[in-house]
Design a protein around this motif. Sequence first.
Motif, short mmCIF file in Angstrom:
data_model
loop_
_atom_site.label_atom_id
_atom_site.label_comp_id
_atom_site.label_asym_id
_atom_site.label_seq_id
_atom_site.Cartn_x
_atom_site.Cartn_y
_atom_site.Cartn_z
N LEU A 57 0.83 -1.21 0.00
CA LEU A 57 0.00 0.00 0.00
C LEU A 57 0.86 1.26 0.00
O LEU A 57 0.53 2.26 -0.66
CB LEU A 57 -0.93 -0.01 1.21
N ALA A 58 1.97 1.22 0.73
CA ALA A 58 2.88 2.38 0.75
C ALA A 58 3.49 2.61 -0.62
O ALA A 58 3.61 3.75 -1.09
CB ALA A 58 3.97 2.16 1.80
N LEU A 60 2.17 1.69 -3.50
CA LEU A 60 1.08 2.14 -4.36
C LEU A 60 0.84 3.64 -4.20
O LEU A 60 0.69 4.37 -5.18
CB LEU A 60 -0.19 1.35 -4.04
N GLU A 61 0.83 4.10 -2.95
CA GLU A 61 0.60 5.52 -2.69
C GLU A 61 1.74 6.37 -3.22
O GLU A 61 1.52 7.43 -3.82
CB GLU A 61 0.46 5.74 -1.18
N ASN A 64 1.58 6.46 -7.07
CA ASN A 64 0.42 7.25 -7.47
C ASN A 64 0.72 8.74 -7.34
O ASN A 64 0.36 9.54 -8.23
CB ASN A 64 -0.78 6.87 -6.60
N SER A 65 1.40 9.14 -6.27
CA SER A 65 1.75 10.54 -6.07
C SER A 65 2.72 11.01 -7.14
O SER A 65 2.59 12.12 -7.67
CB SER A 65 2.38 10.74 -4.68
#
Length: 287
Positions: A57-58, A60-61, A64-65
């Motif tokens: 998840l980290a 992915l974030e 994405n940023s």
Amino acid sequence: MTDYLSQWTLVAEIPHVFDINILLAELDARQISYRVNRVQRCCELWVEHAEQIPKVLALLEAINSRQKKRGHQLSGLSFQQQLQHMPVVVTLLLLSILGTAIMAWWFPLVHWFTFQDFIVVGNDPIFDTVSNAMKNGEYWRLVSPIFLHFGHFHLIFNALLLWVLGQKIEFLSGSLNITVSVILIAVVSNLGQYMWSGPALFGGMSGVVYGLLGYVWIRHKLSPNPILDIPKGLIGFMLFWLFLGMSGVMNVFMAGSIANAAHASGLIAGMALGGWAGRSELRSRQQ
């Protein structure tokens, strides 16, 4: 949510606009076991070991940023910075303005820019053959008609779309890429119009504009990138305009005729180039 057969955990449903290949490369580098299930609206990302979910998840974030930031880089440039980053698009715009001025005020020079040379006898143009032009080494004629515009509206319409679409490609792929793409699209669209209409005085950047639209449309579909994102309404409008022109309806309201063959062949050429670029980008990311 857990798949009861494999005990793999669904971590995220990722929209297709997100470049998932970057994430997968990062997961591979970290030796994280994953599965991707591509469905109609998204990609489902499954992870084998639940304890690795926070790390995934980290990642992915963070990715994405970065993608969002990259997508805003172009829109965040000042007008002066955009001019500096888009020398080819700016040059095409200036040459189109010059071509419009020649059509309006220096018509005796127009024959140097047309697909075939011509002379005016009475009020009628008498065209030379394309083969003679090629024998004489006048290869620029395969491209030069794109700079001739028949009026201010014709120029403004093409200039706006060239700016919107062209700067995306030049910013993303570089000046050499868009130069080669424009030349190829111009040759195909001009040849297409000549083969359809025969000897005629035609011109304009519309065939190239349709080609750039096809390029952006297909490349973004195959390899999504925020920079290439354009409103679906623009694609729909351009395709509707193409259909309207081919139907013959516009000829009732406009003097002269629309170069529909140039539009259609330019669009096809651009889609082919965009497909090649998108697939090449995907292959490079997967290596």
